[in-house]
Write an enzyme that holds these catalytic residues in place. Structure first.
Site, mmCIF file in Angstrom:
data_model
loop_
_atom_site.group_PDB
_atom_site.id
_atom_site.type_symbol
_atom_site.label_atom_id
_atom_site.label_comp_id
_atom_site.label_asym_id
_atom_site.label_seq_id
_atom_site.Cartn_x
_atom_site.Cartn_y
_atom_site.Cartn_z
ATOM 1 N N ASP A 1 0.359 3.721 1.712
ATOM 2 C CA ASP A 1 0.129 4.140 3.150
ATOM 3 C C ASP A 1 1.546 4.632 3.547
ATOM 4 O O ASP A 1 2.627 3.972 3.381
ATOM 5 C CB ASP A 1 -0.528 3.287 4.060
ATOM 6 C CG ASP A 1 -0.814 3.952 5.477
ATOM 7 O OD1 ASP A 1 0.241 4.335 5.985
ATOM 8 O OD2 ASP A 1 -2.103 3.863 5.691
ATOM 9 N N ARG B 1 2.672 4.951 6.376
ATOM 10 C CA ARG B 1 3.234 4.171 7.629
ATOM 11 C C ARG B 1 3.739 2.991 7.366
ATOM 12 O O ARG B 1 4.366 2.113 8.213
ATOM 13 C CB ARG B 1 1.789 4.027 8.576
ATOM 14 C CG ARG B 1 1.217 5.414 8.802
ATOM 15 C CD ARG B 1 -0.032 5.262 9.540
ATOM 16 N NE ARG B 1 -1.050 4.470 8.671
ATOM 17 C CZ ARG B 1 -2.310 4.103 9.239
ATOM 18 N NH1 ARG B 1 -2.609 4.239 10.435
ATOM 19 N NH2 ARG B 1 -3.066 3.545 8.112
ATOM 20 N N CYS C 1 0.857 -1.217 -0.005
ATOM 21 C CA CYS C 1 0.006 -0.110 -0.096
ATOM 22 C C CYS C 1 0.998 1.151 -0.128
ATOM 23 O O CYS C 1 2.000 1.165 0.502
ATOM 24 C CB CYS C 1 -1.023 0.157 1.160
ATOM 25 S SG CYS C 1 -2.154 1.478 1.071
ATOM 26 N N CYS D 1 -6.201 -0.145 7.022
ATOM 27 C CA CYS D 1 -6.072 0.259 5.748
ATOM 28 C C CYS D 1 -7.124 1.248 5.085
ATOM 29 O O CYS D 1 -8.150 1.029 5.179
ATOM 30 C CB CYS D 1 -5.816 -0.734 4.416
ATOM 31 S SG CYS D 1 -5.514 -0.432 2.897
ATOM 32 N N HIS E 1 -1.987 -4.400 5.052
ATOM 33 C CA HIS E 1 -1.515 -3.789 6.697
ATOM 34 C C HIS E 1 -2.824 -3.327 7.341
ATOM 35 O O HIS E 1 -4.092 -3.250 6.755
ATOM 36 C CB HIS E 1 -0.789 -2.467 6.296
ATOM 37 C CG HIS E 1 -1.379 -1.138 5.702
ATOM 38 N ND1 HIS E 1 -2.037 -0.265 6.530
ATOM 39 C CD2 HIS E 1 -1.665 -1.053 4.513
ATOM 40 C CE1 HIS E 1 -2.542 0.641 5.947
ATOM 41 N NE2 HIS E 1 -2.150 0.199 4.549
#
Length: 235
Positions: free
Chosen positions: A46, A48, A44, A108, A105
């Site tokens: 993302d 993080r 992803c 999400c 993860h």
């Protein structure tokens, strides 16, 4: 003067002093001889979740593609802009990676947006909506034949999305051929941001298992395989 973010300039200075200097020779070799990663990770976007950090990978070790909700679209003939598919094709046919890992993860946002849309994906954005619609088959499968019956709905769909992307991988002829031949292996994984825990999907049961437990079992297996044979007792 530029309005380039100052924190990025500061970060680059630290990278050049600490990271690049430490791996300068490796970087120079990569620049001259090119990359030869053995593993592709589809993760992803993302902020993080960083695959290189999770797997403690050095430059040149991972070929990473990141998109919303770590999705792999099904194989489609014809035109259009297919960023993830293009990267997949390059990784498999040109770089000849040996492994592909789909890594989901926790928490999400793409999965959450799909769950909260109630089918009205147009409200999630001009581009995001059509993209996360690829989760629809995963949601239908989850509702009909749930593998993770007692899991939180968000977590269950995060898992299901990884499973669906693995299925979509096999719709690409160049992937399916190599997987069948045994020269390419595909894997599912899921990362917990808060705890740092990684779970690996068991390809037979489709259940996600703790990576540390899996690693311990593999070490025990390797130790048993390399243990010296006991001499036969003399009569």
């Amino acid at each position: 003067m530029t309005n380039f973010p100052k924190d990025l300039l500061t970060g680059y200075g630290l990278y050049k002093e600490r990271i690049y200097r430490q791996f300068e020779e490796e970087y120079q070799k990569l620049a001259i001889y090119g990359q030869e990663p053995q593993t592709m990770v589809i993760s992803c976007c993302d902020s993080r979740v960083t695959p290189e950090g999770v797997f403690h990978a050095q430059p040149g070790e991972l070929f990473v593609v990141r998109n919303v909700a770590n999705l792999v679209p099904p194989f489609i003939q014809g035109g259009g802009t297919h960023g993830t598919s293009a990267a997949l094709e390059y990784a498999v046919t040109s770089l000849k990676v040996k492994h592909i890992v789909i890594m989901g993860h926790c928490k999400c946002g793409g999965v959450q947006a799909f769950r909260e849309s109630n089918g009205k994906l147009g409200k999630t954005g001009q581009f995001v909506g059509p993209w996360i619609k690829m989760l629809e088959p995963a949601a239908i499968t989850l509702a009909c034949t749930p593998v993770d019956k007692n899991e939180d709905p968000q977590l269950a769909l995060e898992y299901a999305g990884v499973r669906q992307s693995l299925k979509n991988l096999l719709t690409f002829p160049f992937v399916e051929k190599l997987v069948t031949q045994g020269s390419l292996h595909i894997h599912g994984a899921w990362f917990d941001i808060g705890t740092g825990s990684l779970r690996i999907m068991n390809n037979e049961t489709e259940i996600f298992e703790d990576a540390q437990d899996l690693g311990a079992r593999l070490k025990e297996q390797e130790a048993a395989e390399h243990a010296p044979e006991e001499p036969e007792a003399s009569e």
